[in-house]
Motif scaffolding. Structure first.
Motif, PDB file in Angstrom:
ATOM      1  N   ASP A 184       0.818  -1.205   0.000  1.00 32.01           N
ATOM      2  CA  ASP A 184       0.000   0.000   0.000  1.00 32.01           C
ATOM      3  C   ASP A 184       0.857   1.262   0.000  1.00 32.01           C
ATOM      4  OD1 ASP A 184      -2.177  -1.676   0.183  1.00 32.01           O
ATOM      5  OD2 ASP A 184      -2.424  -1.429   2.355  1.00 32.01           O
ATOM      6  N   SER A 185       0.267   2.349  -0.458  1.00 29.92           N
ATOM      7  CA  SER A 185       0.840   3.707  -0.357  1.00 29.92           C
ATOM      8  C   SER A 185       2.232   3.822  -0.971  1.00 29.92           C
ATOM      9  CB  SER A 185       0.878   4.153   1.113  1.00 29.92           C
ATOM     10  OG  SER A 185      -0.419   4.152   1.673  1.00 29.92           O
ATOM     11  N   VAL A 186       2.408   3.202  -2.126  1.00 26.62           N
ATOM     12  CA  VAL A 186       3.657   3.392  -2.869  1.00 26.62           C
ATOM     13  C   VAL A 186       3.599   4.787  -3.499  1.00 26.62           C
ATOM     14  CG1 VAL A 186       5.033   2.632  -4.829  1.00 26.62           C
ATOM     15  CG2 VAL A 186       3.962   0.955  -3.316  1.00 26.62           C
ATOM     16  N   THR A 187       4.570   5.634  -3.160  1.00 32.72           N
ATOM     17  CA  THR A 187       4.544   7.029  -3.596  1.00 32.72           C
ATOM     18  C   THR A 187       5.348   7.227  -4.880  1.00 32.72           C
ATOM     19  OG1 THR A 187       6.527   7.742  -2.403  1.00 32.72           O
ATOM     20  CG2 THR A 187       4.461   7.676  -1.155  1.00 32.72           C
ATOM     21  N   THR A 188       5.152   8.385  -5.469  1.00 32.99           N
ATOM     22  CA  THR A 188       5.942   8.723  -6.649  1.00 32.99           C
ATOM     23  C   THR A 188       7.415   8.883  -6.299  1.00 32.99           C
ATOM     24  OG1 THR A 188       5.323  11.046  -6.298  1.00 32.99           O
ATOM     25  CG2 THR A 188       4.052   9.799  -7.921  1.00 32.99           C
ATOM     26  N   ASP A 189       7.730   9.146  -5.033  1.00 36.98           N
ATOM     27  CA  ASP A 189       9.131   9.193  -4.613  1.00 36.98           C
ATOM     28  C   ASP A 189       9.756   7.804  -4.650  1.00 36.98           C
ATOM     29  OD1 ASP A 189       9.269  11.911  -4.220  1.00 36.98           O
ATOM     30  OD2 ASP A 189       8.761  11.815  -2.103  1.00 36.98           O
ATOM     31  N   SER A 215       3.738  13.838  -4.759  1.00 38.53           N
ATOM     32  CA  SER A 215       3.858  14.877  -5.776  1.00 38.53           C
ATOM     33  C   SER A 215       3.831  14.275  -7.171  1.00 38.53           C
ATOM     34  CB  SER A 215       5.164  15.657  -5.580  1.00 38.53           C
ATOM     35  OG  SER A 215       5.221  16.240  -4.308  1.00 38.53           O
ATOM     36  N   SER A 216       3.259  15.054  -8.077  1.00 38.19           N
ATOM     37  CA  SER A 216       3.245  14.621  -9.468  1.00 38.19           C
ATOM     38  C   SER A 216       4.664  14.631 -10.026  1.00 38.19           C
ATOM     39  CB  SER A 216       2.347  15.551 -10.279  1.00 38.19           C
ATOM     40  OG  SER A 216       2.468  15.262 -11.647  1.00 38.19           O
ATOM     41  N   ARG A 217       5.088  13.528 -10.585  1.00 36.97           N
ATOM     42  CA  ARG A 217       6.443  13.430 -11.146  1.00 36.97           C
ATOM     43  C   ARG A 217       6.342  12.760 -12.515  1.00 36.97           C
ATOM     44  NH1 ARG A 217      10.069  14.723  -7.245  1.00 36.97           N
ATOM     45  NH2 ARG A 217       9.452  14.461  -5.073  1.00 36.97           N
TER      46      ARG A 217
END
Length: 966
Positions: A751-756, A856-858
């Motif tokens: 879960d919650s894999v971010t764009t970072d 954040s959008s990446r």
């Protein structure tokens, strides 16, 4: 070119503008009647854009009507928005321009005319994120070298004979200016000061005669051009061959400041057609322009690129919070105090993800400079933007900054015709808002913010006691847990032949950064006038304090120079280090080794004070644990005091001439003084000169050689600029979605894999796949630079995708950027495994849990997986922006049915997966997936509308647009 869709249903509402019959516009106020009159001003801008760009496909009539019905549809529907222009900075702009260059190549190869490939939306790219402080106080610092290459070339430390001669040439003028106008050579540690000091700025402050730039600025600029030469040449080529793109060269200013001072139109006029200025940009500070009545906010690189390609942004129709301002602020409160006070109120009001719009009697008390400063801070309180409608204050400001009066008259007439002009009259009807927040400006007092978060405000008169409380508090956001018996520890340190004493609260970094403040001259001038009074009183700044002055543009240097305060700032160590994002983004030189060692050995809570917008712990230096945001004059004051453990009311800043104690009140400039200096120095000629400078460029940029060919001559040896493979399968006609057969799972994520976690960011680890690539290209680790600097090289960025050391792949069982290549059973770097799969012709997919793509959008969070060969992502849920970005690059977003996930379905991720797409996809369609074990289960194809399906069939937005040129 204005996009006027043929056959638009709204063509009949195009009218001539009153006394200017040659000017045309969409009179949107007639479409909505009473509904339009109750819309917030910011929503009226969205409505006008939807009417003007309605084509029945990208923007539909129902979209326009949804915006008109904002009161009932807010937060419930998504609407398209076509901004008037785009602003980029170099880090995010280079991949977009590389894609356009690659598109030209692909169009030529497919038989089309590459000359036709240009941005569809006007775009301005400012090269401002490459400035690094290598030189401070005219000394070479051991700063990191983000540009790679040889940072020790002696040529950069030398001046040409002509420039050296110019530096020795005296400035003719009054007797007050003694000696050459050059860098002050006296050591601040000597304690010997004269009131009349030598000057370093572009203009002599006493009689405004031109003099050379400071040696420090020249050295930093030489380094900037040297280390970034390859990227700058690519940008210059882009400026020559592409239409609708303007490149603002280095040494001009920061993207958001240039946007405010030079690029903003307020009202667009193209071929006598008028429409509101609006903008999206790849910088969080894009929101500054809302202070001018221009709707704008920051977005990710991939959204910006989509707009440049002619695609609309999609956003949930936002709630709009009305912020009613009343009263007048205290004379001692600066715009920063107002900003931080409003930040606190709006954060408490929960405006995250919403528009904020200002109204009330207090608005007219704020200058445009104050408004832009407030609008600039909206990312810190979570709002999408903070909008100040155009009013008489705005028009007066534009007139003073050089706007043509005839254009201002047309602007005013147009804005009043479409009811986008705020009269401020008590009889006028206020728009209806989602909620209203009331703030009294009269209650605002001076504050600083810290020690680690911008929202943690501390009243200046409580600073000493608050810091003491931080020493006592347990370690955390506002606590350091220093034992009571150690709170008064003193650590002696030798520096430049003198002994100094460090203690808790000592200031070691003081940076005046004008990105937030240079739109408000009074704040920067206050710092300069305070410095002048301090020097005249005999106050000094300890030499070990890392001081710097980083103006957002030449205008700031201009008015500091012409007002006569710049040499006094220089005398206290606040010398101009260059123009660009330096200390604010962490690009500061390290502290002297002796100071660092003393801080660490004594476990001292050292402080930095800066006038930026971000103050997170360790952002500038890992040994500086207390970080405060303050107005520029307070930055100077704390630097003079040398500590934050001071009560300005009862304790002196220091001892002046004749042993006299000097208090802050003795040197704080009054509003009357500031107003007098502003009237004299901040005049329209400054803006005129700045605009001329931007339009003419600078000597280094003008002399920089760049190709002029229609197609970019790719250098196969380059490690910065490389032609990406997004267009390898470009064809004129779309094809039905191809089945994904026997795909392996590249990564099995939770879960919650971010764009970072996904996108390449930060420094390039020496053991990474990207490092191996660069090493094979002959680069040393010092030359690796960062992923941000190499965003124009898809080979580096692809290798950096999923290279985050905190990535938790369930195949591995611990955080590491690793995965298993199942055909061989090897555990490899993610890129190495993906590369093997591609060589074997095996497609790959990603399994994930809830909220995949948070953060954040990446752009490379979508581009990277695509180049790794990922055909689909199968997750429990998605962050909506990232979901649309996957479609925009050509990756299918698939979602488990409600209540299902890999565990409930008995999936291990080691199976192979086959997915068959029907010839006619429809939004939200259910698809069947078959595994190599024989299991069959259903998923949702997460396409929300026909446009997204069309983009996917074409292989993403890049290929969709490229086919238009065939």
């Amino acid at each position: 070119v204005v996009f006027l869709p043929p056959g638009s249903p709204y063509q009949p509402v195009i009218e001539a503008l009153g006394n200017y019959p040659q000017k045309k516009f969409y009179n949107v106020s007639k479409l909505g009647g009473a509904k339009y009159d109750t819309l917030p001003y910011s929503i009226r801008v969205l409505f006008e854009s939807s009417i003007r760009n309605c084509d029945g496909f990208l923007v539909k009539e129902t979209d326009a009507m949804n915006i008109l019905d904002w009161k009932t549809k807010q937060n419930n529907v998504e609407v398209p928005f076509c901004p008037a222009r785009v602003v980029l900075q170099d880090f995010t702009g280079i991949p977009a321009m590389v894609d356009f260059a690659a598109m030209r190549e692909a169009v030529r190869n497919a038989g089309g005319d590459p000359v036709k490939v240009n941005p569809a939306c006007p775009a301005d790219l400012t090269v401002d994120h490459s400035l690094q402080i290598d030189f401070s106080k005219c000394a070479i610092q051991n700063a990191p070298n983000p540009g790679g290459g040889d940072s020790q070339k002696p040529a950069v430390a030398k001046l040409s004979p002509l420039r050296a001669q110019a530096r020795r040439a005296p400035c003719r003028g009054q007797a007050a200016c003694k000696g050459p106008c050059s860098t002050a050579e006296a050591s601040r540690s000597s304690g010997h000061f004269a009131v009349q000091i030598e000057n370093t700025p572009i203009l002599c402050p006493f009689h405004l005669q031109p003099v050379p730039e400071p040696e420090m600025v020249l050295k930093n600029q030489e380094m900037e051009f040297g280390r970034n030469r390859e990227r700058l040449q690519f940008f210059k080529w882009s400026s020559k061959v592409f239409k609708n793109i303007s490149i603002i060269p280095p040494e001009t200013g920061m993207a958001h400041q240039v946007n405010l001072e030079y690029l903003s139109r307020v009202v667009f006029e193209v071929q006598d057609f008028l429409y509101p200025d609006s903008v999206v940009g790849t910088d969080s500070h894009t929101t500054m322009v809302n202070g001018l009545g221009i709707l704008g906010w920051g977005v990710g690189g991939i959204e910006t690129e989509a707009v440049m390609l002619g695609m609309p942004l999609t956003l949930t129709l936002p709630e709009v919070v009305g912020c009613e301002l009343t009263g007048t602020a205290s004379p001692l409160a600066t715009s920063i105090d107002i900003v931080l006070s409003i930040t606190k109120h709006l954060r408490q009001a929960d405006v995250a993800g919403k528009f904020v719009e200002f109204f009330g009697s207090g608005v007219s008390q704020l200058s445009v400079a104050d408004r832009t400063t407030i609008a600039n801070m909206c990312p810190e309180y979570g709002a999408i933007l903070s909008f100040f409608p155009v009013d008489n204050v705005t028009l007066k400001h534009l007139k003073h900054t050089g706007f043509d009066e005839a254009k201002l008259e047309v602007m005013e007439a147009y804005l009043k015709a479409v009811k986008l002009f705020r009269t401020g009259e008590s009889s006028s009807r206020e728009p209806e808002y989602s909620q209203v927040v009331q703030i009294s400006l009269s209650s605002i007092i001076p504050y600083v913010s810290g020690p680690n978060k911008p929202q943690d405000r501390v009243a200046v008169n409580n600073m000493k006691s608050d810091f003491q409380a931080c020493l006592n508090e347990k370690a955390g956001v506002k606590g350091f847990r220093i034992a009571a018996e150690k709170q008064n520890d003193i650590v002696p340190v030798q520096y430049e032949g003198n002994e100094y004493k460090l203690s808790h609260g000592c200031v070691v970094i003081a940076a005046v950064i004008s990105c937030t403040n240079n739109c408000n001259p009074s704040v920067m001038l206050a710092a300069g006038l305070l410095a002048k009074k301090a020097v005249e009183a005999g106050l000094v700044v300890k030499p070990y304090i890392r001081t710097s002055l980083s103006p957002g543009s030449g205008m700031v240097t201009h008015y500091l120079s012409s007002s006569g305060v710049l040499p006094y700032l220089s005398k206290l160590g606040f010398e101009v280090v260059g123009y660009g994002c330096s200390t604010c983004v962490g690009n500061t030189a390290p502290l002297p080794e002796a100071i660092r060692n003393a801080i660490k050995q004594g476990d001292i809570i050292a402080c930095e004070v800066l006038s930026g917008t971000k103050n997170f712990e360790g952002r500038l230096c890992d040994c500086v644990r207390a970080n405060y945001l303050a107005s520029p004059p307070l930055v100077v004051a704390y630097a003079i005091a040398g500590t934050v453990r001071i009560d300005f009311e009862t304790e002196p800043l220091g001892t002046g001439f004749n042993g006299k104690s000097i208090y802050l009140r003795d040197i704080w400039p009054t509003r009357k003084e500031l107003h007098a200096v502003e009237e004299e120095c901040v005049i329209s000629s400054m803006f005129k000169e700045l605009k001329e400078k931007m339009e003419k460029g600078n000597k280094r940029w003008n002399l920089l050689e760049a190709p002029e060919s229609t197609l970019f001559p790719w250098d196969l040896k380059s490690t910065y600029i490389r032609c990406p493979s997004f267009f390898d399968k470009l064809a004129k006609d779309p094809v039905s979605p191809q089945p994904i057969e026997n795909a392996h799972v590249l990564l099995y994520l939770g879960d919650s894999v971010t764009t970072d976690h996904i996108s390449p960011a930060g420094s390039i680890a020496r053991s990474s796949a990207a490092a191996k690539y660069l090493t094979n290209k002959g680069l040393t680790p010092r030359e690796f630079n960062s992923y941000g600097a190499r965003r124009g090289n898809d080979a580096v960025m692809t290798r950096g995708t999923f290279a985050n050391i905190k990535l938790l792949n369930k195949f591995i069982g611990k955080p590491a950027p690793k995965t298993i290549h199942f055909p061989s059973g090897q555990t490899l770097d993610v890129f190495e495994a993906a590369e093997l799969y591609q060589k074997e012709g095996i497609p790959v997919i990603i399994l994930a849990g809830k909220k995949y793509g948070l953060g954040s959008s990446r752009d490379w969070a979508a581009k990277g997986p695509f180049l790794l060969g990922v055909k689909a992502v199968l997750a429990e849920s998605y962050e909506k922006v990232h979901r649309s970005q996957l479609i925009g690059i050509g990756i299918a977003p698939l979602q488990f049915l409600p209540g299902e996930n890999p565990s409930t379905l008995g999936l291990t991720g080691r199976e192979q997966f086959s997915i068959l797409f029907p010839p006619e996809l429809s939004p939200g369609m259910t698809l069947d997936i078959k595994t190599s074990t024989g299991k069959v289960f259903s998923v949702i194809a997460l396409f929300e509308n026909d446009m997204e399906i069309t983009l996917y069939k074409y292989g993403g937005s890049l290929n969709f647009v490229a086919r238009r040129f065939l």
